[in-house]
Scaffold this motif. Sequence first.
Motif, PDB file in Angstrom:
ATOM      1  N   ILE A 151       0.844  -1.199   0.000  1.00 57.07           N
ATOM      2  CA  ILE A 151       0.000   0.000   0.000  1.00 57.07           C
ATOM      3  C   ILE A 151       0.883   1.254   0.000  1.00 57.07           C
ATOM      4  O   ILE A 151       0.676   2.191  -0.785  1.00 57.07           O
ATOM      5  CB  ILE A 151      -0.940   0.020   1.221  1.00 57.07           C
ATOM      6  N   GLU A 152       1.874   1.242   0.880  1.00 59.90           N
ATOM      7  CA  GLU A 152       2.697   2.440   1.012  1.00 59.90           C
ATOM      8  C   GLU A 152       3.602   2.635  -0.200  1.00 59.90           C
ATOM      9  O   GLU A 152       3.887   3.776  -0.583  1.00 59.90           O
ATOM     10  CB  GLU A 152       3.500   2.422   2.316  1.00 59.90           C
ATOM     11  N   SER A 182       1.671   4.433  -2.843  1.00 56.19           N
ATOM     12  CA  SER A 182       1.603   5.863  -2.545  1.00 56.19           C
ATOM     13  C   SER A 182       2.923   6.542  -2.866  1.00 56.19           C
ATOM     14  O   SER A 182       2.953   7.611  -3.490  1.00 56.19           O
ATOM     15  CB  SER A 182       1.259   6.055  -1.067  1.00 56.19           C
ATOM     16  N   ASN A 183       4.015   5.921  -2.464  1.00 52.65           N
ATOM     17  CA  ASN A 183       5.327   6.533  -2.692  1.00 52.65           C
ATOM     18  C   ASN A 183       5.688   6.603  -4.166  1.00 52.65           C
ATOM     19  O   ASN A 183       6.559   7.387  -4.557  1.00 52.65           O
ATOM     20  CB  ASN A 183       6.409   5.770  -1.907  1.00 52.65           C
ATOM     21  N   PHE A 224       1.498  14.574  10.388  1.00 54.77           N
ATOM     22  CA  PHE A 224       1.062  13.549   9.436  1.00 54.77           C
ATOM     23  C   PHE A 224       1.544  13.875   8.035  1.00 54.77           C
ATOM     24  O   PHE A 224       2.130  13.037   7.335  1.00 54.77           O
ATOM     25  CB  PHE A 224      -0.464  13.471   9.519  1.00 54.77           C
ATOM     26  N   SER A 274       4.318  11.906   5.687  1.00 56.00           N
ATOM     27  CA  SER A 274       3.960  11.381   4.359  1.00 56.00           C
ATOM     28  C   SER A 274       4.937  11.853   3.298  1.00 56.00           C
ATOM     29  O   SER A 274       5.437  11.069   2.486  1.00 56.00           O
ATOM     30  CB  SER A 274       2.569  11.871   3.939  1.00 56.00           C
ATOM     31  N   LEU A 308      -3.194   5.657   6.846  1.00 59.12           N
ATOM     32  CA  LEU A 308      -1.812   6.119   6.974  1.00 59.12           C
ATOM     33  C   LEU A 308      -0.931   5.516   5.882  1.00 59.12           C
ATOM     34  O   LEU A 308      -0.071   6.189   5.313  1.00 59.12           O
ATOM     35  CB  LEU A 308      -1.258   5.759   8.353  1.00 59.12           C
ATOM     36  N   LYS A 309      -1.162   4.253   5.585  1.00 64.51           N
ATOM     37  CA  LYS A 309      -0.347   3.589   4.562  1.00 64.51           C
ATOM     38  C   LYS A 309      -0.619   4.174   3.174  1.00 64.51           C
ATOM     39  O   LYS A 309       0.289   4.264   2.347  1.00 64.51           O
ATOM     40  CB  LYS A 309      -0.636   2.099   4.537  1.00 64.51           C
ATOM     41  N   THR A 310      -1.853   4.577   2.911  1.00 61.16           N
ATOM     42  CA  THR A 310      -2.135   5.178   1.599  1.00 61.16           C
ATOM     43  C   THR A 310      -1.455   6.525   1.454  1.00 61.16           C
ATOM     44  O   THR A 310      -1.434   7.112   0.366  1.00 61.16           O
ATOM     45  CB  THR A 310      -3.646   5.390   1.334  1.00 61.16           C
ATOM     46  N   ARG A 311      -0.890   7.023   2.555  1.00 63.22           N
ATOM     47  CA  ARG A 311      -0.112   8.276   2.493  1.00 63.22           C
ATOM     48  C   ARG A 311       1.383   7.964   2.526  1.00 63.22           C
ATOM     49  O   ARG A 311       2.188   8.846   2.820  1.00 63.22           O
ATOM     50  CB  ARG A 311      -0.500   9.215   3.633  1.00 63.22           C
ATOM     51  N   GLY A 312       1.730   6.708   2.240  1.00 55.77           N
ATOM     52  CA  GLY A 312       3.139   6.347   2.105  1.00 55.77           C
ATOM     53  C   GLY A 312       3.831   5.937   3.390  1.00 55.77           C
ATOM     54  O   GLY A 312       5.031   5.634   3.370  1.00 55.77           O
ATOM     55  N   ILE A 313       3.103   5.884   4.505  1.00 57.00           N
ATOM     56  CA  ILE A 313       3.733   5.570   5.788  1.00 57.00           C
ATOM     57  C   ILE A 313       3.757   4.052   5.950  1.00 57.00           C
ATOM     58  O   ILE A 313       2.720   3.408   5.800  1.00 57.00           O
ATOM     59  CB  ILE A 313       2.967   6.270   6.931  1.00 57.00           C
ATOM     60  N   ASN A 314       4.939   3.484   6.270  1.00 59.24           N
ATOM     61  CA  ASN A 314       5.031   2.014   6.348  1.00 59.24           C
ATOM     62  C   ASN A 314       4.332   1.476   7.591  1.00 59.24           C
ATOM     63  O   ASN A 314       3.983   2.241   8.502  1.00 59.24           O
ATOM     64  CB  ASN A 314       6.497   1.547   6.272  1.00 59.24           C
TER      65      ASN A 314
END
Lengths: 250, 429
Positions: A75-76, A79-80, A101, A105, B384-390
Amino acid sequence: MAKILSIKNLHVDVGNTTILNGLNLDISAGETHAIMGTNGSGKSTLAKTIAGHPDYKIRSGKIKYMDHDLSDLSIEERSNLGLFLGFQYPIEIPGLSNTAFLKASINAKRKYQGQEELSASDFLINLKEKSEMVEIEQRFLSRGVNEGFSGGEKKRNEILQMLMLDPTLSILDETDSGLDIDSMKVVASGVNAIRTMETALLIITHYERLLNYITPDYVHVLHNGCIIKTGDINLAKELEERGYEWLINP
Amino acid sequence: MVDKSINHSLKFDDFNKFISEESHSLPGWITKERVHALKTLDSFESSLMKSSTWKNTKLDFMINNFFEKEFKEKRSSKNLIKNKLLDKTEYFTDSIRIYFYGGVFFSDEELPNYISFLRQEYSEKHKSIFSLSNRSNRQALPCLLNNIISKDALIIKTKKNQNIENLIHIIHLPHHNLNVAPRINIKLAENSSIKILEEQYQSNKSIINNLIDIKCDTNASLELYKINHAQQDSFHIDNSYIDQNQNSKVKIFNLDLGGNSANSLINIKLNGENSEGACSTLFMPTENRSSHQNIVIDHLSDKTSSSVNFRGVINDDALGSFYGKVRVAKERKQTLAFMQNKNLLLTDNAKISTIPILEIYNDDTECSHSATSGSLDKEKLFYLKTRGINEDDAKDFLIKSFIDELASQIKSRRLRDYVNEIIAGNYKV
């Protein structure tokens, strides 16, 4: 134009129920696509599947995002690599400030891409500029993520996150639901600011009105988990006048 | 017939021997108090130990090991102070520091006249410190044991209208294989105020039975911060009795990182009109530790208010429990009471037991209570993960946000930073 998203014959289950049934969709750089459909047609399922929600299982079919098989990416990582999902119901996280937050991000993305963390001053300058674009006051930024925000404020906060993360593909899941006209204009203005020849947009909506402010190149109608018709903004206008019945039961 | 099963575990011959041996170095009135406590212990109804307060705790560990530990510390405190505390001094440079070690209190600075130690004079005027009259049944056993082995007390007594600016920092130094019973007695005179930080460093293989009595006179105000570092193979009880008169205000913040068995018992009596008692606690046991939180608030006058806010973060194979009771007496009017316990279970093996109770005997009352327990919210993690946070960082954020909703209520910036640093240093996701 380079292909950003390519979905082939996608079947997705949620629990024991198949929601997407052989969906096909291609989105190229510079394009804006809209997906419309009745409740339960699979619109949000599509959005969450692309984002990688663990409850949505791909039974068969493929999703390619740029050169990547999406099923190889967490998922991350999605996004990245520039994939953004604007939530239909943005989540509240009291105790985690909006500012912290957003900083986390942005720096997660920069780290993934081998860049240094953004300095505090650069981050704050960027944040101030983007928050003014979506008319979010500075005092809201020290609050918990979406904590105590109205529906419209939550949606604007999604657009703020999108602006800060500068994605390649933005998927907006019913971002316009619950918005008054003024908020919709602010949201549309924010979205239009990131539309370039290198980026792409997928708007999921029930209503034509947002599409009056963000003109799509393609409008697709989703029914029973697959696309049954594709057109342009005129299709959206026709749906607004006639509903979906004429398409579902021709 | 009284159930004597616990009493069979208590080695009365050993207690008698202990009291007799110690009597040579203590004044007669202290020995008399010890003998009196032992007699009371003999008639103690041990069925009470099966109550909700104690059923999750390892009370038998304390009782079976009571005389397996030393009562006097052989190591010097000097190095401990130097090694443990120098790096912490930047937080509270203007605090008044009092240490507890090996059964006695001491300080390395000149103390103001509102602070004294019982053993400075062993004056009989302090006899009331060992009174058993206000002890609830559920707290009887640890109080009696404290009465028997305690040989010193920290006495803080303010004067009328005295507002003490300096933070009083009470530091319980680490013990190894010791059985100690710290005793603290605080009397806040009318219109006086004080801020206290009581900190229990990590002890090893020890029994620590802490008892604190606080009396707040009219308009007195107390902020009490208690930090219990993670204890190692140790049994720890912290008993707090707070008696509040008219218009007095007490705010307690607790951070408990657990122990082999770590138990906190708080009793607040709101005796005077318009008195307010508030207690916030973060209990965060890890590994195979436990943390048991117990609070009873009695609304005994009109227009009193209380607030109980406990949050548990239970990790690894740890065990947590919460027992909270608010009682509103029949004749009492215009009571406000709020009680909430929220718990986060971070692993499949983490366990929590939660019992919030309201006993209300009067209609003119506004009370609420709630208890929730669960694992980290999956939708929040996804967001949170969809914002790139592992995953690890996302969990860390959610745990911190859960903790911070309580910790952010600490008014003092220094104390808040100190508490956050301890949490960050001791607690790894």
